[in-house]
Design a protein around this motif. Sequence first.
Motif, PDB file in Angstrom:
ATOM      1  N   ILE A 188       3.737 -13.495 -17.721  1.00 32.61           N
ATOM      2  CA  ILE A 188       4.554 -12.399 -18.240  1.00 32.61           C
ATOM      3  C   ILE A 188       5.318 -12.865 -19.465  1.00 32.61           C
ATOM      4  O   ILE A 188       6.026 -13.874 -19.426  1.00 32.61           O
ATOM      5  N   ALA A 189       5.174 -12.157 -20.559  1.00 32.31           N
ATOM      6  CA  ALA A 189       5.819 -12.546 -21.810  1.00 32.31           C
ATOM      7  C   ALA A 189       7.039 -11.696 -22.122  1.00 32.31           C
ATOM      8  O   ALA A 189       7.886 -12.108 -22.919  1.00 32.31           O
ATOM      9  N   GLU A 190       7.133 -10.521 -21.529  1.00 33.77           N
ATOM     10  CA  GLU A 190       8.245  -9.620 -21.825  1.00 33.77           C
ATOM     11  C   GLU A 190       8.723  -8.926 -20.550  1.00 33.77           C
ATOM     12  O   GLU A 190       7.920  -8.616 -19.669  1.00 33.77           O
ATOM     13  N   ILE A 191      10.018  -8.691 -20.477  1.00 31.35           N
ATOM     14  CA  ILE A 191      10.596  -7.867 -19.423  1.00 31.35           C
ATOM     15  C   ILE A 191      11.492  -6.837 -20.091  1.00 31.35           C
ATOM     16  O   ILE A 191      12.447  -7.194 -20.774  1.00 31.35           O
ATOM     17  N   ASP A 192      11.149  -5.582 -19.918  1.00 29.35           N
ATOM     18  CA  ASP A 192      11.862  -4.494 -20.576  1.00 29.35           C
ATOM     19  C   ASP A 192      12.537  -3.601 -19.546  1.00 29.35           C
ATOM     20  O   ASP A 192      12.153  -3.571 -18.376  1.00 29.35           O
ATOM     21  N   ILE A 193      13.533  -2.865 -19.991  1.00 28.42           N
ATOM     22  CA  ILE A 193      14.209  -1.903 -19.131  1.00 28.42           C
ATOM     23  C   ILE A 193      14.016  -0.497 -19.702  1.00 28.42           C
ATOM     24  O   ILE A 193      13.934  -0.317 -20.923  1.00 28.42           O
ATOM     25  N   ALA A 194      13.911   0.475 -18.820  1.00 28.54           N
ATOM     26  CA  ALA A 194      13.727   1.857 -19.251  1.00 28.54           C
ATOM     27  C   ALA A 194      14.411   2.791 -18.265  1.00 28.54           C
ATOM     28  O   ALA A 194      14.255   2.647 -17.056  1.00 28.54           O
ATOM     29  N   ILE A 195      15.166   3.746 -18.799  1.00 30.55           N
ATOM     30  CA  ILE A 195      15.801   4.797 -18.005  1.00 30.55           C
ATOM     31  C   ILE A 195      15.080   6.102 -18.324  1.00 30.55           C
ATOM     32  O   ILE A 195      14.991   6.491 -19.489  1.00 30.55           O
ATOM     33  N   ILE A 196      14.541   6.750 -17.293  1.00 29.02           N
ATOM     34  CA  ILE A 196      13.771   7.980 -17.491  1.00 29.02           C
ATOM     35  C   ILE A 196      14.651   9.189 -17.219  1.00 29.02           C
ATOM     36  O   ILE A 196      15.265   9.301 -16.155  1.00 29.02           O
ATOM     37  N   ASP A 197      14.731  10.094 -18.191  1.00 29.13           N
ATOM     38  CA  ASP A 197      15.458  11.346 -18.000  1.00 29.13           C
ATOM     39  C   ASP A 197      14.486  12.391 -17.475  1.00 29.13           C
ATOM     40  O   ASP A 197      13.656  12.930 -18.215  1.00 29.13           O
ATOM     41  N   GLY A 198      14.583  12.681 -16.168  1.00 32.71           N
ATOM     42  CA  GLY A 198      13.665  13.619 -15.538  1.00 32.71           C
ATOM     43  C   GLY A 198      13.779  15.039 -16.044  1.00 32.71           C
ATOM     44  O   GLY A 198      12.848  15.827 -15.878  1.00 32.71           O
TER      45      GLY A 198
END
Length: 308
Positions: A188-198
Amino acid sequence: MSHAHRAAARSASVSHAALGSSSNAPELEPILSGLVDQALEAIRAGNSRSDEVFGNYAELNSFVRAVTFHEGILLEQGLERLASLSPDLRVIKLSEPLPIVPAALELLERNDWDALEAIHLRSDVHYRMSYSPDLLILDRVARRAIIIDVKRSLSSYQESKLKALRRKMMAAALTAGDVLHQQGRQGIAEIDIAIIDGSDEQSAQERGVFALREVGELLRLPYAGEAMLRLRRMFAERVQDEMQQLCQRIVVNPSEPDRTSSDDFLVSIDEDAEDEGEEAAAMGAEPMPPIRVGYARGLGAIDPAGRA
């Protein structure tokens, strides 16, 4: 280069020819319909309780509360189901929440997020705080893990509350690389965060916020955004039909609702972790390489070698 600039550069260099099998949408209607059926069954399974304020409409109030709760679960299940259709993606089941170590909070207090992109911290240290992502998805072609938090709607979220959530996710991302490495997930080269607006109203990818229609960019599944919007529309239609029938029953034949807790609507989710025996066998077999952490962004296509 900032995360936003890097994302733009990588997206600009993407070739549509590299989309591969992920661009071919499978037959989704039965899948989406099945998810909606499950959600409605869970909503109907609960019982309402009497309420002096709502009176004969207490059942309607309980129904609305249950719908609000299960809509968030439905969106999580929809994303998980779509991800499972791609050979490039895998939903990771964690046996326990991601640790938030004091060092991560200190780094975030003193530095901008972009300055921490090459830093990862050990997870096997003392900690009191933790974070359980709604979804943790591994993109094996892009060699990145995406920590996802799904919100039914961000419109009611105060900026301070959203900032606190983002900070918690960032801190968890700084130790997630070590957690995954100990589970035998190397490369694994990257760890990203994401918040989804439903609700599909807010989008700020430079701050890790994705509208529902943008999940296709996030997961490199061109059909995923429209599929999630379709899932939400199908759910809305079924819910409104149920509410109309319920209102008609209340008007025609008002009755005292059952005196049972409305919390029965809030059914638990099976959180049992999948068997990781084969992959965990390689735990610690080799030193963990540097891992970039940052905001998730739409990558578009990735070729089989992992290059944008």
